[in-house]
Design a protein around this motif. Structure first.
Motif, PDB file in Angstrom:
ATOM      1  N   TYR A   1      -3.210 -15.653   3.133  1.00 39.05           N
ATOM      2  CA  TYR A   1      -4.537 -15.108   2.806  1.00 39.05           C
ATOM      3  C   TYR A   1      -4.887 -15.293   1.332  1.00 39.05           C
ATOM      4  O   TYR A   1      -4.025 -15.191   0.451  1.00 39.05           O
ATOM      5  N   LYS A   2      -6.144 -15.546   1.092  1.00 46.39           N
ATOM      6  CA  LYS A   2      -6.652 -15.563  -0.270  1.00 46.39           C
ATOM      7  C   LYS A   2      -6.768 -14.131  -0.775  1.00 46.39           C
ATOM      8  O   LYS A   2      -6.939 -13.202   0.023  1.00 46.39           O
ATOM      9  N   THR A   3      -6.702 -13.962  -2.072  1.00 44.65           N
ATOM     10  CA  THR A   3      -6.880 -12.631  -2.654  1.00 44.65           C
ATOM     11  C   THR A   3      -8.158 -12.604  -3.503  1.00 44.65           C
ATOM     12  O   THR A   3      -8.203 -12.054  -4.594  1.00 44.65           O
ATOM     13  N   HIS A   4      -9.173 -13.244  -2.977  1.00 45.22           N
ATOM     14  CA  HIS A   4     -10.480 -13.274  -3.626  1.00 45.22           C
ATOM     15  C   HIS A   4     -11.551 -13.615  -2.595  1.00 45.22           C
ATOM     16  O   HIS A   4     -11.249 -14.090  -1.492  1.00 45.22           O
ATOM     17  N   PHE A   5     -12.793 -13.373  -2.976  1.00 52.32           N
ATOM     18  CA  PHE A   5     -13.947 -13.878  -2.241  1.00 52.32           C
ATOM     19  C   PHE A   5     -14.539 -15.042  -3.020  1.00 52.32           C
ATOM     20  O   PHE A   5     -14.551 -15.031  -4.254  1.00 52.32           O
ATOM     21  N   GLY A   6     -15.036 -16.028  -2.305  1.00 51.91           N
ATOM     22  CA  GLY A   6     -15.692 -17.155  -2.941  1.00 51.91           C
ATOM     23  C   GLY A   6     -16.870 -17.605  -2.107  1.00 51.91           C
ATOM     24  O   GLY A   6     -16.845 -17.506  -0.875  1.00 51.91           O
ATOM     25  N   GLY A   7     -17.901 -18.075  -2.758  1.00 50.16           N
ATOM     26  CA  GLY A   7     -19.069 -18.562  -2.039  1.00 50.16           C
ATOM     27  C   GLY A   7     -19.840 -19.576  -2.863  1.00 50.16           C
ATOM     28  O   GLY A   7     -19.930 -19.453  -4.084  1.00 50.16           O
ATOM     29  N   SER A   8     -20.371 -20.593  -2.193  1.00 53.47           N
ATOM     30  CA  SER A   8     -21.107 -21.651  -2.883  1.00 53.47           C
ATOM     31  C   SER A   8     -22.556 -21.690  -2.430  1.00 53.47           C
ATOM     32  O   SER A   8     -22.894 -21.239  -1.324  1.00 53.47           O
ATOM     33  N   PHE A   9     -23.394 -22.253  -3.289  1.00 55.31           N
ATOM     34  CA  PHE A   9     -24.837 -22.353  -3.052  1.00 55.31           C
ATOM     35  C   PHE A   9     -25.269 -23.758  -3.455  1.00 55.31           C
ATOM     36  O   PHE A   9     -25.145 -24.131  -4.622  1.00 55.31           O
ATOM     37  N   ASN A  10     -25.775 -24.523  -2.488  1.00 55.51           N
ATOM     38  CA  ASN A  10     -26.131 -25.920  -2.742  1.00 55.51           C
ATOM     39  C   ASN A  10     -27.631 -26.099  -2.884  1.00 55.51           C
ATOM     40  O   ASN A  10     -28.404 -25.575  -2.076  1.00 55.51           O
TER      41      ASN A  10
ATOM     42  N   LYS B   1      -3.742  -4.730  -3.050  1.00 53.74           N
ATOM     43  CA  LYS B   1      -2.782  -4.374  -2.006  1.00 53.74           C
ATOM     44  C   LYS B   1      -2.360  -5.614  -1.215  1.00 53.74           C
ATOM     45  O   LYS B   1      -1.186  -5.777  -0.881  1.00 53.74           O
ATOM     46  N   LEU B   2      -3.327  -6.464  -0.926  1.00 54.47           N
ATOM     47  CA  LEU B   2      -3.023  -7.682  -0.172  1.00 54.47           C
ATOM     48  C   LEU B   2      -2.091  -8.599  -0.947  1.00 54.47           C
ATOM     49  O   LEU B   2      -1.207  -9.244  -0.363  1.00 54.47           O
ATOM     50  N   GLU B   3      -2.250  -8.643  -2.257  1.00 59.22           N
ATOM     51  CA  GLU B   3      -1.395  -9.499  -3.080  1.00 59.22           C
ATOM     52  C   GLU B   3       0.078  -9.088  -2.949  1.00 59.22           C
ATOM     53  O   GLU B   3       0.979  -9.933  -2.995  1.00 59.22           O
ATOM     54  N   LYS B   4       0.315  -7.801  -2.745  1.00 59.66           N
ATOM     55  CA  LYS B   4       1.682  -7.294  -2.595  1.00 59.66           C
ATOM     56  C   LYS B   4       2.166  -7.350  -1.148  1.00 59.66           C
ATOM     57  O   LYS B   4       3.362  -7.146  -0.879  1.00 59.66           O
ATOM     58  N   ASN B   5       1.233  -7.569  -0.226  1.00 66.57           N
ATOM     59  CA  ASN B   5       1.572  -7.544   1.207  1.00 66.57           C
ATOM     60  C   ASN B   5       0.908  -8.711   1.927  1.00 66.57           C
ATOM     61  O   ASN B   5       0.257  -8.551   2.960  1.00 66.57           O
ATOM     62  N   ASN B   6       1.081  -9.910   1.372  1.00 64.32           N
ATOM     63  CA  ASN B   6       0.363 -11.071   1.897  1.00 64.32           C
ATOM     64  C   ASN B   6       1.102 -11.643   3.110  1.00 64.32           C
ATOM     65  O   ASN B   6       1.760 -12.673   3.056  1.00 64.32           O
ATOM     66  N   ASN B   7       0.933 -10.923   4.226  1.00 61.27           N
ATOM     67  CA  ASN B   7       1.540 -11.356   5.483  1.00 61.27           C
ATOM     68  C   ASN B   7       0.640 -10.930   6.635  1.00 61.27           C
ATOM     69  O   ASN B   7      -0.202 -10.036   6.488  1.00 61.27           O
TER      70      ASN B   7
END
Length: 226
Positions: A77-86, A15-21
């Protein structure tokens, strides 16, 4: 029991991809915050799983807001979640990444995204001197059944300054990043066993991380730098 990624993650991002505002996002922010809360549990579970067989001292789940200052893409806005682990520096090197995105775009990644110039030179010098150990890791059947047998990431066109473009290990030397990735379908991500699959894949990278940690904590004579 490991947390399960809710299907609402994919529904919301589609939905966000179609309404990225900003207006649409602000109207739907309560839904996003509820989903984000559940996904944070997922990332924390990955962190806890990693620390059962590795030493990871930092976890960072990235915000949804895009930095558009220097980008041609001005969507906010991004249309994903991302996370890193060091991993725990300076003794251990390398990192893990989990990317959750709809339409079969989810993936995990491991390796070295942006090695500093000193580490990059040290890696290249190691491969120039002896590439047999890294070749053995890349050709191992158990390893490449999960991660494949080649790096992904940016590289120079010919050879870095000071290196022979005809060197037998130039395919490794010219890399600027040393990354492995593994993709997942939406169905796989939503499966109750997904986080176990991710952890199994992360375990499989250890021969590479052990080798690279040894390289980056010693000089070319094998003398410890830490």
């Amino acid at each position: 029991m490991s947390p399960i990624i809710p299907k609402s993650v994919f529904t919301f991002f589609n939905k966000l991809e179609k309404n990225n505002n900003r207006d649409w996002f602000n109207d739907n922010k309560p839904e996003f915050k509820s989903i984000e809360k559940e996904v944070k549990k997922v990332y924390h579970s990955v962190f806890e799983n990693l620390n059962k067989h590795d030493e990871v001292d930092k976890m960072k789940m990235f915000r949804i807001y895009r930095d558009v200052r220097f980008s041609k893409n001005k969507l906010p806005y991004k249309t994903h979640f991302g996370g890193s682990f060091n991993r725990l520096k300076p003794r251990l090197r390398g990192g893990y990444y989990l990317h959750i995105q709809p339409n079969n775009e989810s993936f995990i990644a491991t390796g070295f995204w942006e090695p500093n110039k000193e580490d990059l030179l040290r890696i290249r010098k190691e491969f120039e001197m002896d590439d047999s150990e890294i070749r053995d890791i890349l050709s191992n059947k158990k390893f490449n059944a999960v991660w494949g047998n080649t790096f992904v990431g940016d590289e120079v066109k010919s050879a870095p300054r000071g290196f022979d473009k005809d060197h037998e290990a130039i395919d490794l030397i010219k890399k600027k990043q040393y990354i492995f990735t593994k993709k997942y379908t939406d169905k796989e991500v939503l499966d109750a066993n997904f986080l176990n699959e991710v952890d199994t894949a992360f375990k499989a990278i250890r021969p590479f991380f052990d080798y690279m940690s040894d390289v980056l904590t010693t000089d070319l004579n094998g003398v410890s730098l830490i």
